[in-house]
Design a protein around this motif. Sequence first.
Motif, PDB file in Angstrom:
ATOM      1  N   THR A  98      59.740  28.172 143.787  1.00 51.70           N
ATOM      2  CA  THR A  98      59.905  27.575 145.102  1.00 51.70           C
ATOM      3  C   THR A  98      61.328  27.833 145.568  1.00 51.70           C
ATOM      4  O   THR A  98      62.267  27.186 145.114  1.00 51.70           O
ATOM      5  CB  THR A  98      59.637  26.055 145.050  1.00 51.70           C
ATOM      6  N   ALA A  99      61.481  28.803 146.453  1.00 48.53           N
ATOM      7  CA  ALA A  99      62.812  29.213 146.897  1.00 48.53           C
ATOM      8  C   ALA A  99      63.378  28.310 147.988  1.00 48.53           C
ATOM      9  O   ALA A  99      64.583  28.247 148.171  1.00 48.53           O
ATOM     10  CB  ALA A  99      62.777  30.657 147.385  1.00 48.53           C
ATOM     11  N   GLY A 100      62.511  27.639 148.739  1.00 49.09           N
ATOM     12  CA  GLY A 100      62.970  26.726 149.779  1.00 49.09           C
ATOM     13  C   GLY A 100      62.995  27.361 151.151  1.00 49.09           C
ATOM     14  O   GLY A 100      62.612  28.507 151.317  1.00 49.09           O
ATOM     15  N   PRO A 101      63.425  26.643 152.149  1.00 50.60           N
ATOM     16  CA  PRO A 101      63.939  25.281 152.030  1.00 50.60           C
ATOM     17  C   PRO A 101      62.840  24.234 151.834  1.00 50.60           C
ATOM     18  O   PRO A 101      63.094  23.161 151.321  1.00 50.60           O
ATOM     19  CB  PRO A 101      64.676  25.049 153.342  1.00 50.60           C
ATOM     20  N   GLY A 102      61.604  24.556 152.194  1.00 52.33           N
ATOM     21  CA  GLY A 102      60.507  23.607 152.002  1.00 52.33           C
ATOM     22  C   GLY A 102      59.710  23.965 150.772  1.00 52.33           C
ATOM     23  O   GLY A 102      60.016  24.901 150.047  1.00 52.33           O
ATOM     24  N   GLY A 103      58.656  23.206 150.534  1.00 48.41           N
ATOM     25  CA  GLY A 103      57.726  23.499 149.465  1.00 48.41           C
ATOM     26  C   GLY A 103      57.982  22.782 148.162  1.00 48.41           C
ATOM     27  O   GLY A 103      57.139  22.803 147.276  1.00 48.41           O
ATOM     28  N   GLY A 104      59.116  22.169 148.037  1.00 48.43           N
ATOM     29  CA  GLY A 104      59.411  21.462 146.801  1.00 48.43           C
ATOM     30  C   GLY A 104      58.749  20.097 146.752  1.00 48.43           C
ATOM     31  O   GLY A 104      58.325  19.557 147.770  1.00 48.43           O
ATOM     32  N   THR A 105      58.632  19.578 145.550  1.00 45.70           N
ATOM     33  CA  THR A 105      58.103  18.232 145.331  1.00 45.70           C
ATOM     34  C   THR A 105      59.044  17.511 144.376  1.00 45.70           C
ATOM     35  O   THR A 105      59.974  18.115 143.839  1.00 45.70           O
ATOM     36  CB  THR A 105      56.691  18.288 144.694  1.00 45.70           C
ATOM     37  N   ALA A 106      58.761  16.238 144.123  1.00 47.73           N
ATOM     38  CA  ALA A 106      59.574  15.498 143.158  1.00 47.73           C
ATOM     39  C   ALA A 106      59.452  16.125 141.771  1.00 47.73           C
ATOM     40  O   ALA A 106      60.431  16.213 141.028  1.00 47.73           O
ATOM     41  CB  ALA A 106      59.148  14.036 143.121  1.00 47.73           C
ATOM     42  N   ALA A 107      58.259  16.591 141.438  1.00 49.20           N
ATOM     43  CA  ALA A 107      58.028  17.187 140.116  1.00 49.20           C
ATOM     44  C   ALA A 107      58.555  18.617 140.027  1.00 49.20           C
ATOM     45  O   ALA A 107      58.994  19.054 138.963  1.00 49.20           O
ATOM     46  CB  ALA A 107      56.534  17.161 139.791  1.00 49.20           C
ATOM     47  N   ILE A 108      58.481  19.342 141.151  1.00 48.38           N
ATOM     48  CA  ILE A 108      58.931  20.743 141.181  1.00 48.38           C
ATOM     49  C   ILE A 108      59.836  20.920 142.396  1.00 48.38           C
ATOM     50  O   ILE A 108      59.399  21.312 143.475  1.00 48.38           O
ATOM     51  CB  ILE A 108      57.732  21.717 141.243  1.00 48.38           C
ATOM     52  N   PRO A 109      61.114  20.590 142.239  1.00 49.43           N
ATOM     53  CA  PRO A 109      62.025  20.671 143.383  1.00 49.43           C
ATOM     54  C   PRO A 109      62.330  22.110 143.800  1.00 49.43           C
ATOM     55  O   PRO A 109      62.176  23.048 143.010  1.00 49.43           O
ATOM     56  CB  PRO A 109      63.288  19.972 142.881  1.00 49.43           C
ATOM     57  N   VAL A 110      62.762  22.252 145.037  1.00 51.69           N
ATOM     58  CA  VAL A 110      63.198  23.554 145.548  1.00 51.69           C
ATOM     59  C   VAL A 110      64.267  24.106 144.606  1.00 51.69           C
ATOM     60  O   VAL A 110      65.137  23.374 144.141  1.00 51.69           O
ATOM     61  CB  VAL A 110      63.746  23.418 146.987  1.00 51.69           C
ATOM     62  N   GLY A 111      64.177  25.384 144.339  1.00 46.93           N
ATOM     63  CA  GLY A 111      65.105  26.034 143.421  1.00 46.93           C
ATOM     64  C   GLY A 111      64.502  26.252 142.043  1.00 46.93           C
ATOM     65  O   GLY A 111      65.086  26.963 141.226  1.00 46.93           O
ATOM     66  N   THR A 112      63.338  25.650 141.782  1.00 48.92           N
ATOM     67  CA  THR A 112      62.668  25.858 140.500  1.00 48.92           C
ATOM     68  C   THR A 112      61.986  27.220 140.525  1.00 48.92           C
ATOM     69  O   THR A 112      61.097  27.465 141.335  1.00 48.92           O
ATOM     70  CB  THR A 112      61.623  24.759 140.236  1.00 48.92           C
ATOM     71  N   ILE A 113      62.430  28.095 139.660  1.00 46.42           N
ATOM     72  CA  ILE A 113      61.864  29.440 139.570  1.00 46.42           C
ATOM     73  C   ILE A 113      61.710  29.789 138.093  1.00 46.42           C
ATOM     74  O   ILE A 113      62.661  29.676 137.323  1.00 46.42           O
ATOM     75  CB  ILE A 113      62.755  30.482 140.283  1.00 46.42           C
ATOM     76  N   TRP A 114      60.497  30.180 137.724  1.00 48.89           N
ATOM     77  CA  TRP A 114      60.203  30.613 136.359  1.00 48.89           C
ATOM     78  C   TRP A 114      60.213  32.130 136.295  1.00 48.89           C
ATOM     79  O   TRP A 114      59.652  32.801 137.158  1.00 48.89           O
ATOM     80  CB  TRP A 114      58.839  30.092 135.917  1.00 48.89           C
ATOM     81  N   ILE A 115      60.833  32.645 135.246  1.00 51.90           N
ATOM     82  CA  ILE A 115      60.898  34.084 134.995  1.00 51.90           C
ATOM     83  C   ILE A 115      60.339  34.324 133.596  1.00 51.90           C
ATOM     84  O   ILE A 115      60.621  33.558 132.669  1.00 51.90           O
ATOM     85  CB  ILE A 115      62.358  34.588 135.065  1.00 51.90           C
ATOM     86  N   CYS A 116      59.560  35.380 133.463  1.00 53.20           N
ATOM     87  CA  CYS A 116      59.071  35.770 132.136  1.00 53.20           C
ATOM     88  C   CYS A 116      59.226  37.267 131.968  1.00 53.20           C
ATOM     89  O   CYS A 116      58.921  38.038 132.883  1.00 53.20           O
ATOM     90  CB  CYS A 116      57.597  35.388 131.967  1.00 53.20           C
ATOM     91  N   VAL A 117      59.711  37.680 130.812  1.00 51.42           N
ATOM     92  CA  VAL A 117      59.702  39.078 130.411  1.00 51.42           C
ATOM     93  C   VAL A 117      58.732  39.167 129.239  1.00 51.42           C
ATOM     94  O   VAL A 117      58.823  38.391 128.286  1.00 51.42           O
ATOM     95  CB  VAL A 117      61.096  39.586 129.998  1.00 51.42           C
TER      96      VAL A 117
END
Length: 172
Positions: A102-121
């Motif tokens: 969730t890059a923002g500015p919207g779309g975040g929640t209390a559980a998954i706030p804006v700025g939460t980004i998962w990366i996997c290699v």
Amino acid sequence: MERDKLSKQLFELLHGSGQCVATAESCTGGAVAAAIVATSGASEYFKGGVVSYCNEVKERLLGVSHDVLEEQTAVCEEVAIEMARGARELLKTDYAVSLTGTAGPGGGTAAIPVGTIWICVSGKTDRQTLRLTEDNGRKANLDNAAHAALTLLCRFIASSQSGSGTAKSKKS
């Protein structure tokens, strides 16, 4: 620019190795793939990428579990893992990197706030994940995620090639 250095480092790691890489991007919309191909000669080791901005594409092209998307949302470690594995299998590569968040500015929640980004290699036998949590605004969040993904990818490949075992071993 730092991404150019990372793209060149990836070139140095993969040039002549016979190994290939792919990307699966959601929130970054192809920024990691664009950074990889910024270095001349990338066609030798970069097979392609999937921009899976919506869940339907994550499911249909990358094989992400519908149940995981429903139960955990698209912004979770398991989706990042499944995206990377799916890209690696779809494009028949040795490595893949994925990003979902969730890059923002919207779309975040209390559980998954804006700025939460998962990366996997993901490699053929190992994988490594990273969670970003800092919100510095949409552009900075996306730039930071692309940079972190390229850094993680380079470190993972270097570790795999050296056999040092520093990559977090998990089945992919």
